[in-house]
Design a protein around this motif. Structure first.
Motif, PDB file in Angstrom:
ATOM      1  N   ARG A  55      12.512   3.038   5.689  1.00  0.00           N
ATOM      2  CA  ARG A  55      13.709   2.717   5.471  1.00  0.00           C
ATOM      3  C   ARG A  55      14.330   2.983   4.086  1.00  0.00           C
ATOM      4  N   LYS A  56      13.225   2.569   3.289  1.00  0.00           N
ATOM      5  CA  LYS A  56      13.231   2.586   1.739  1.00  0.00           C
ATOM      6  C   LYS A  56      13.049   4.125   1.261  1.00  0.00           C
ATOM      7  N   VAL A  57      12.546   5.050   1.857  1.00  0.00           N
ATOM      8  CA  VAL A  57      12.106   6.342   1.585  1.00  0.00           C
ATOM      9  C   VAL A  57      13.518   7.210   2.062  1.00  0.00           C
TER      10      VAL A  57
ATOM     11  N   ASP B  60       2.849   8.760  14.991  1.00  0.00           N
ATOM     12  CA  ASP B  60       2.884  10.029  14.229  1.00  0.00           C
ATOM     13  C   ASP B  60       4.031  10.460  13.807  1.00  0.00           C
ATOM     14  N   PHE B  61       4.902  10.440  14.600  1.00  0.00           N
ATOM     15  CA  PHE B  61       6.536  10.768  14.077  1.00  0.00           C
ATOM     16  C   PHE B  61       7.071  10.076  12.875  1.00  0.00           C
ATOM     17  N   VAL B  62       6.794   8.888  13.057  1.00  0.00           N
ATOM     18  CA  VAL B  62       7.441   7.828  12.162  1.00  0.00           C
ATOM     19  C   VAL B  62       6.540   8.092  10.799  1.00  0.00           C
TER      20      VAL B  62
ATOM     21  N   THR C 115       5.763   9.982   5.003  1.00  0.00           N
ATOM     22  CA  THR C 115       5.118  10.570   3.823  1.00  0.00           C
ATOM     23  C   THR C 115       5.621  12.019   3.579  1.00  0.00           C
ATOM     24  N   GLY C 116       6.918  12.510   4.138  1.00  0.00           N
ATOM     25  CA  GLY C 116       7.531  13.777   3.777  1.00  0.00           C
ATOM     26  C   GLY C 116       7.037  14.615   4.525  1.00  0.00           C
TER      27      GLY C 116
ATOM     28  N   GLU D 220       0.649  -1.320  -0.088  1.00  0.00           N
ATOM     29  CA  GLU D 220      -0.067  -0.071  -0.093  1.00  0.00           C
ATOM     30  C   GLU D 220       0.900   1.257   0.013  1.00  0.00           C
ATOM     31  N   PRO D 221       0.514   2.464  -0.423  1.00  0.00           N
ATOM     32  CA  PRO D 221       1.087   3.796  -0.427  1.00  0.00           C
ATOM     33  C   PRO D 221       1.525   3.947   1.075  1.00  0.00           C
ATOM     34  N   ASN D 222       2.306   4.645   0.961  1.00  0.00           N
ATOM     35  CA  ASN D 222       3.071   5.013   2.483  1.00  0.00           C
ATOM     36  C   ASN D 222       1.999   5.674   3.384  1.00  0.00           C
TER      37      ASN D 222
END
Length: 243
Positions: A214-216, A145-147, A152-153, A101-103
């Motif tokens: 991690r990927k982002v 929330d922080f993660v 999501t930028g 699913e999208p981030n």
């Protein structure tokens, strides 16, 4: 022999090491060592099992009866009793998220999953009278929330002057891992460490969210941040091809 071990031997102070990685111990050559077949981070075996842990300590201390500087490495005879999977164990929740699913969607699933695990985590805390959650010094909901923001930028700064944003991110991830693993072990079953890890990394939205994070961030221009996310977020054994 390590410099510290050599110094202690020179001073007549007997030493004994407990080894989790045998090749490393063979290379450093302490005067005497006990190799234990347990997972990293558990040199005395399973948590909350003082009788077993005392056996490990006593076995190691018996090596002090050997001659000084023999370079002996003995093997502890038994495996971690919690290494055997419990076929009766069931995870506290089963989420219906999709790992691809999208981030933004994964971030929402992460927040919802933390809420759903609250009762199981409270049960674990009541049983053990402790928790390893708390490195980030904020609530577990704020960690989520922080993660989620970093996924999501919507990057938010650390709320603490003594923690950089990247270290705050690492501590939030550590708290989320601990929260889920403790909740996963809250029931009547006795899951092995491997069972809990497989459930967390492959069966929870939280594990998938940390993979996505991690990927982002791996390609970040911030060298320190890239090193943190590459090294500390996902264990090497859980990194999939292409991640």
């Amino acid at each position: 022999m390590s410099a510290l071990a050599h110094y202690l031997e020179e001073e007549g102070i007997a030493t004994v090491a407990i080894s989790l990685i045998r090749p490393q111990t063979e290379k450093t050559k302490p005067p005497r060592a006990l190799w234990v077949p347990f997972e990293l981070g558990r040199p005395l075996g399973p948590p909350s099992n003082p009788a077993f842990q005392k056996r490990v300590i006593r076995t190691a201390l018996r090596l002090l009866e050997r001659e000084e500087g023999t370079g002996t490495i003995d093997n502890f005879p038994d495996d971690d009793p919690r290494s055997v999977p419990d076929a009766a164990w069931r995870p506290p929740i089963t989420s219906s998220f999709l790992s691809e699913e999208p981030n933004a969607a994964l971030a929402r699933w992460l927040r919802e999953e933390i809420r759903l695990l609250a009762q199981a985590h409270q049960q674990w805390k009541a049983r053990h009278n402790r928790t390893t959650v708390g490195f980030a010094r904020v609530s577990i909901e704020e960690c989520a929330d922080f993660v989620g923001g970093w996924m999501t930028g919507a990057v938010t700064p650390s709320p603490w002057s003594d923690l950089s944003g990247s270290m705050m991110l690492r501590f939030c991830v550590d708290d989320l891992k601990a929260y889920c693993l403790e909740a996963g072990a809250a029931g009547d079953g006795q899951p092995s460490g491997k069972q809990l890890r497989e459930w967390f990394w492959n069966g929870t939205a939280t594990g998938s969210a940390i993979r996505a994070l991690r990927k982002v961030l791996q390609a970040s221009d911030d060298e320190r941040l890239s090193r943190i996310v590459s090294t500390f977020l996902v264990p090497a054994a859980q990194i999939r091809p292409g991640e």
